[in-house]
Design a protein around this motif. Sequence first.
Motif, PDB file in Angstrom:
ATOM      1  N   VAL A   5       0.773  -1.269   0.005  1.00 19.02           N
ATOM      2  CA  VAL A   5       0.003   0.148   0.033  1.00 19.02           C
ATOM      3  C   VAL A   5       0.909   1.181  -0.183  1.00 19.02           C
ATOM      4  N   ASN A   6       1.831   1.181   0.687  1.00 18.88           N
ATOM      5  CA  ASN A   6       2.558   2.509   0.954  1.00 18.88           C
ATOM      6  C   ASN A   6       3.464   2.618  -0.297  1.00 18.88           C
ATOM      7  N   ALA A   7       3.754   1.478  -1.140  1.00 17.68           N
ATOM      8  CA  ALA A   7       4.527   1.693  -2.378  1.00 17.68           C
ATOM      9  C   ALA A   7       3.916   2.689  -3.547  1.00 17.68           C
ATOM     10  N   LEU A   8       2.602   2.883  -3.447  1.00 12.26           N
ATOM     11  CA  LEU A   8       1.765   3.757  -4.453  1.00 12.26           C
ATOM     12  C   LEU A   8       2.062   5.015  -4.204  1.00 12.26           C
ATOM     13  N   ASP A   9       1.932   5.956  -5.279  1.00 13.43           N
ATOM     14  CA  ASP A   9       2.267   7.482  -5.038  1.00 13.43           C
ATOM     15  C   ASP A   9       0.905   8.058  -4.715  1.00 13.43           C
ATOM     16  N   TRP A  10       0.770   8.032  -3.423  1.00 15.71           N
ATOM     17  CA  TRP A  10      -0.658   8.640  -3.001  1.00 15.71           C
ATOM     18  C   TRP A  10      -0.561  10.363  -3.158  1.00 15.71           C
ATOM     19  N   ALA A  11       0.645  10.857  -3.014  1.00 14.54           N
ATOM     20  CA  ALA A  11       0.584  12.201  -2.852  1.00 14.54           C
ATOM     21  C   ALA A  11       0.485  12.930  -4.015  1.00 14.54           C
ATOM     22  N   LYS A  12       0.869  12.104  -5.203  1.00 15.24           N
ATOM     23  CA  LYS A  12       0.451  12.424  -6.779  1.00 15.24           C
ATOM     24  C   LYS A  12      -0.844  12.466  -6.954  1.00 15.24           C
ATOM     25  N   ARG A  76      -2.908  -4.885  -9.111  1.00 18.60           N
ATOM     26  CA  ARG A  76      -1.453  -4.500  -9.247  1.00 18.60           C
ATOM     27  C   ARG A  76      -1.355  -3.224  -9.746  1.00 18.60           C
ATOM     28  N   PRO A  77      -0.431  -2.367  -9.594  1.00 19.08           N
ATOM     29  CA  PRO A  77      -0.320  -0.977  -9.839  1.00 19.08           C
ATOM     30  C   PRO A  77       0.091  -0.718 -11.390  1.00 19.08           C
ATOM     31  N   ASP A  78       0.006   0.317 -11.721  1.00 14.77           N
ATOM     32  CA  ASP A  78       0.421   0.475 -13.201  1.00 14.77           C
ATOM     33  C   ASP A  78       2.088   0.974 -12.934  1.00 14.77           C
ATOM     34  N   CYS A  79       2.577   1.200 -14.218  1.00 10.25           N
ATOM     35  CA  CYS A  79       4.057   1.700 -14.152  1.00 10.25           C
ATOM     36  C   CYS A  79       4.599   2.695 -13.399  1.00 10.25           C
ATOM     37  N   ASP A  80       3.430   3.786 -13.237  1.00  6.89           N
ATOM     38  CA  ASP A  80       3.716   5.276 -12.441  1.00  6.89           C
ATOM     39  C   ASP A  80       3.473   4.928 -10.962  1.00  6.89           C
ATOM     40  N   ARG A  81       2.657   3.897 -10.706  1.00  7.26           N
ATOM     41  CA  ARG A  81       2.297   3.521  -9.334  1.00  7.26           C
ATOM     42  C   ARG A  81       1.272   4.587  -8.706  1.00  7.26           C
ATOM     43  N   ASP A  82       0.431   5.136  -9.666  1.00  9.32           N
ATOM     44  CA  ASP A  82      -0.685   5.951  -9.367  1.00  9.32           C
ATOM     45  C   ASP A  82      -2.146   5.466  -9.911  1.00  9.32           C
ATOM     46  N   THR A  83      -2.061   4.429 -10.290  1.00 10.22           N
ATOM     47  CA  THR A  83      -3.580   3.755 -10.612  1.00 10.22           C
ATOM     48  C   THR A  83      -3.282   2.238 -10.427  1.00 10.22           C
TER      49      THR A  83
END
Length: 204
Positions: A5-12, A76-83
Motif C-alpha cells: 500500500v505504501n509503495a503507491l504514489d498517493w501524494a501524486k 496490481r499498480p501501473d508503471c507510475d504507481r498512481d493507478t
Amino acid sequence: MSLEVNALDWAKVDGLIPAIVQDAATGQVLMLAYMNREALEQTLATGRVTFYSRTRECLWIKGETSGNYLKLISIRPDCDRDTVLVAADPAGPTCHLGTTSCFGEESGFRLGFLTQLERIIDARRGADPETSYTARLLGGDPRRAAQKVGEEGLETALAAVGGEESELLAEAADLIYHLTVLLKSHGMNLAEVADALAARHAGA
C-alpha cells in the motif's frame, strides 16, 4: 496480495488512486472508481473490493446494497504507481443500471462470452433435467457428453468441406458448447485448455 500500500504514489493523486476493475475471467472492463489508503487496505484484508466515494466522502463496498459484490482476485499498480488494476469475480451485474459493465454490455471481448457460457452451464447443473438439456448432459452418463462431442466434431468437419459458412459456424458453436459441457462434467474448464495450449507454445 503482494501489493504494498505504501509503495503507491498517493501524494501524486491527492490520496485517491483510480481503480480500474475488470472481470478476472473474461477481461471485460467493469467499472472505474477510486480508493484511498483505507479502502485499499480493506479490500486486501476482506477480499471484497472497496472504494472511497468522493461525493459521500466515505468508504463503500461494491455490492453492499445489491448483493453484487466484487470478489478480489488480484490487484496490481501501473508503471507510475498512481493507478491500480483490479481483477475481480463479480457476483452479478456491476452497473447500477443492471448491465454487466458500467461501460455497456458491448465493452467486453467477444471471446469473453465463453467464460459466460461456462457460468451459464454451471447454473444449469441443478436445473430440472426434464426441461434443461444441459442439466441432462451434466447429470447423466458422462459418456453421453463425450459422444456428443464426437458427433458435433464430425458434423463440423462435414460442414467445413461441404456446407455453407453459416452452417460451419452453427456446427462449430454446437461443438464448443458440448466440449465445454464435457470439460465441466470432469471438473475442468476452458481456462485450463488455454493454459495447456500456452504451455505447449512455450515449449515449442
